[in-house]
Write a protein that holds these residues in place. Structure first.
Motif, PDB file in Angstrom:
ATOM      1  N   PRO A  53       0.800  -1.230   0.000  1.00  0.00           N
ATOM      2  CA  PRO A  53       0.000   0.000   0.000  1.00  0.00           C
ATOM      3  C   PRO A  53       0.833   1.280   0.000  1.00  0.00           C
ATOM      4  O   PRO A  53       0.524   2.219  -0.737  1.00  0.00           O
ATOM      5  N   GLN A  54       1.878   1.340   0.829  1.00  0.00           N
ATOM      6  CA  GLN A  54       2.645   2.576   0.932  1.00  0.00           C
ATOM      7  C   GLN A  54       3.429   2.862  -0.350  1.00  0.00           C
ATOM      8  O   GLN A  54       3.682   4.029  -0.684  1.00  0.00           O
ATOM      9  N   GLY A  56       2.292   1.964  -3.306  1.00  0.00           N
ATOM     10  CA  GLY A  56       1.337   2.080  -4.388  1.00  0.00           C
ATOM     11  C   GLY A  56       1.434   0.955  -5.398  1.00  0.00           C
ATOM     12  O   GLY A  56       1.142   1.152  -6.584  1.00  0.00           O
ATOM     13  N   ASP A  83      -1.253  11.262  -7.688  1.00  0.00           N
ATOM     14  CA  ASP A  83      -2.324  11.274  -6.699  1.00  0.00           C
ATOM     15  C   ASP A  83      -2.889   9.882  -6.439  1.00  0.00           C
ATOM     16  O   ASP A  83      -3.432   9.608  -5.364  1.00  0.00           O
ATOM     17  N   LYS A  85      -1.263   7.142  -6.036  1.00  0.00           N
ATOM     18  CA  LYS A  85      -0.447   6.370  -5.102  1.00  0.00           C
ATOM     19  C   LYS A  85      -1.000   6.439  -3.693  1.00  0.00           C
ATOM     20  O   LYS A  85      -1.047   5.433  -2.969  1.00  0.00           O
ATOM     21  N   GLN A  86      -1.443   7.618  -3.285  1.00  0.00           N
ATOM     22  CA  GLN A  86      -1.962   7.788  -1.931  1.00  0.00           C
ATOM     23  C   GLN A  86      -3.295   7.066  -1.741  1.00  0.00           C
ATOM     24  O   GLN A  86      -3.701   6.778  -0.612  1.00  0.00           O
ATOM     25  N   MET A  87      -3.972   6.793  -2.858  1.00  0.00           N
ATOM     26  CA  MET A  87      -5.290   6.172  -2.754  1.00  0.00           C
ATOM     27  C   MET A  87      -5.216   4.668  -2.530  1.00  0.00           C
ATOM     28  O   MET A  87      -6.171   4.061  -2.056  1.00  0.00           O
ATOM     29  N   ALA A  89      -3.476   2.858  -0.370  1.00  0.00           N
ATOM     30  CA  ALA A  89      -3.606   2.512   1.047  1.00  0.00           C
ATOM     31  C   ALA A  89      -5.052   2.666   1.515  1.00  0.00           C
ATOM     32  O   ALA A  89      -5.573   1.833   2.268  1.00  0.00           O
ATOM     33  N   GLN A  90      -5.706   3.742   1.065  1.00  0.00           N
ATOM     34  CA  GLN A  90      -7.098   3.988   1.449  1.00  0.00           C
ATOM     35  C   GLN A  90      -8.011   2.872   0.939  1.00  0.00           C
ATOM     36  O   GLN A  90      -8.828   2.317   1.686  1.00  0.00           O
ATOM     37  N   TYR A  91      -7.865   2.521  -0.336  1.00  0.00           N
ATOM     38  CA  TYR A  91      -8.722   1.497  -0.910  1.00  0.00           C
ATOM     39  C   TYR A  91      -8.350   0.109  -0.407  1.00  0.00           C
ATOM     40  O   TYR A  91      -9.188  -0.795  -0.383  1.00  0.00           O
ATOM     41  N   ASP A 137      -2.371   6.339 -13.472  1.00  0.00           N
ATOM     42  CA  ASP A 137      -2.102   7.703 -13.006  1.00  0.00           C
ATOM     43  C   ASP A 137      -3.346   8.551 -12.828  1.00  0.00           C
ATOM     44  O   ASP A 137      -3.263   9.708 -12.420  1.00  0.00           O
TER      45      ASP A 137
END
Length: 483
Positions: A53-54, A56, A83, A85-87, A89-91, A137
């Motif tokens: 996750p971290q 991506g 942007d 990449k940060q998602m 971990a969330q998903y 991307d």
């Protein structure tokens, strides 16, 4: 001057299911069929192996190759950058990117051969560096309109579960999808049958006389009415000649004594069909021994014990469900079997207020019931003739209006939504409806799984099912009360 009420005081919203495997979508120019057949040369289903996750990164392998040259077993690294990449971990926390989960991938457009999109409970767009390394991307909402607001570039393409989209592209690849470009069922203008002084509270459509066409019975406290169809779509009011002088809330029709003639249940009073003076009429018969001060919500003919004679299932406002066995042959009487059938138990909704749906949930030929009260009761009849509640985790909300009144919504339908030989359940709520799939006998809410199978209108009273366009698949009709 007395205000008049139209016979039909509700509207009907229809959702046509274009095939039980190829689910409907909104955007007719960007359907999964178009993406599969025209826009992309490669269509595969990936299965997630591991996730970082971290970083991506999502590592997958191809488990199904539906179109193109990317073979089964090919390992692929998905790199989410910018942007996106940060998602990851969330998903990942939401469960979208977990080992064993599927991802649907379409790659290689005609002129932009490296372009690709994947779907993992949301669309992501990017490019192939090579067959084993893909970069994502942007998402399906990455574009910005002239007003500065995000635009979902794939709006209307798919918003259900990944598993259901995978199922759909498999069917497209196999050529067994059914996906017309536009609806071809049309309705004529509304036809008003009558005006009554008070609202209609119940309607039955039935061949009363046995002449091969359908007639209409309408219940109202202005007086029950019978409309016979004398020519196609031409009805006459035959209430007086049919021997009916009643004011009821609910009606149900069946042949209760096996004589081949239609009998009618108006509230708790039986009316027997007969020929008198060479004319079909109804004769008032016995009244069900309900003996309750609770208001009647509905009374309907239901085959409860398998003897071939219809019994009666009653719903009372604040009184739960009651069952009455038909004592035919040899008697026009009924005996109460509520306790014998287990309907006097808390797990069956005793003392509550709700609407009732009858069907065969497990396909054993016995009557099962969904009682739309409190948290919702799916009651399955055992071989011993007792009703038992099936545990479920579905979030039902059957209260209506600002005051949260019970008993004004929830009359649904048992019908085969996903498989032709398995009954599922469609349940209307105050807002929209729920599609409850039968997963090996367990009720599972799949409303969000199948793309555009939700309906957002207010004041849903009831939902029924029929094959509206005669394509072999069931469609839904939702009745919306104008209160």
């Amino acid at each position: 001057m007395t205000k008049k009420h139209a016979l039909f005081y509700f509207t009907i919203v229809i959702l046509v299911c274009w095939g039980s495997w190829a689910h409907a979508v909104i955007n007719v120019g960007l359907q999964p069929y178009d993406l599969f057949q025209s826009r992309y040369k490669q269509v595969v289903i990936l299965t997630i192996d591991t996730v970082e996750p971290q970083a991506g990164l999502v590592y997958c392998k191809v488990t199904e190759s539906l179109k193109g040259k990317i073979g089964v077993g090919q390992k692929i690294q998905l790199s989410f950058v910018g942007d996106m990449k940060q998602m990851v971990a969330q998903y990942d926390e939401q469960g979208d990117f977990k080992p064993g989960k599927p991802i649907v991938c379409l790659a290689g457009r005609t002129r932009r051969t490296k372009d690709l999109m994947i779907y993992a409970n949301g669309f992501y767009l990017g490019q192939m560096t090579d067959v084993a390394h893909w970069t994502l991307d942007k998402s399906g909402q990455a574009m910005t309109g002239v007003d500065g607001q995000a635009i979902n570039t794939l709006a209307g393409t798919w918003n259900g579960s990944t598993e259901q989209l995978a199922r759909m592209v498999r069917d497209i690849a196999a050529g067994r999808d059914f996906f017309p470009r536009k609806a071809y069922a049309r309705f004529a203008e509304d036809r008003l049958l009558d005006d009554l002084d008070k609202p209609v509270t119940g309607i039955a459509v039935y061949d009363l006389e046995g002449d091969g066409d359908l007639d209409i019975v309408a219940c109202s406290h202005a007086g029950d009415q019978i409309y016979l169809q004398v020519k196609p779509n031409e009805f006459v009011n035959a209430t007086d000649t049919m021997g009916i002088q009643s004011r009821s809330r609910t009606c149900s029709l069946a042949d209760m004594n096996g004589d081949g003639l239609t009998d009618m249940l108006l509230d708790q009073t039986l009316y027997l069909g007969q020929f008198a003076e060479k004319r079909f009429q109804f004769a008032k018969g016995k009244t069900l021994p309900i003996g309750s001060d609770k208001p009647l919500k509905s009374a309907q003919w239901v085959e409860l014990n398998g003897d071939g004679y219809p019994d009666v299932l009653v719903s009372l406002a604040g009184g739960g469900l009651r069952a009455f066995q038909n004592l035919m042959p040899g008697s026009q009487g009924f005996t109460e079997t509520t306790e014998k059938m287990g309907l006097d138990q808390d797990l069956c909704g005793v003392g509550l207020d709700g609407l009732v749906t009858v069907g065969d949930w497990n396909g054993d030929g016995r009557c099962d019931v969904f009682y739309a009260a409190a948290q919702g009761f799916l009651l399955q009849q055992t071989p011993q003739g007792q009703f038992e509640a099936i545990p479920h985790a579905v979030s039902f909300q059957f209260n209506s209006g600002a005051q949260g009144k019970p008993g004004l919504t929830g009359a649904g339908a048992f019908l085969p939504v996903f498989q032709p030989d398995v009954m599922d359940l469609v349940v209307p709520l105050e807002e929209g409806w729920l599609i409850i799939a039968n997963h090996k006998g367990l009720p599972v809410d799949v409303t969000d799984w199948g793309n555009e199978i939700s309906e957002g209108s207010q004041a849903h009273l009831a939902t029924i099912g029929a094959d509206l366009n005669l394509d072999g698949y069931w469609d839904f009709y939702t009745i919306i009360a104008l209160l």
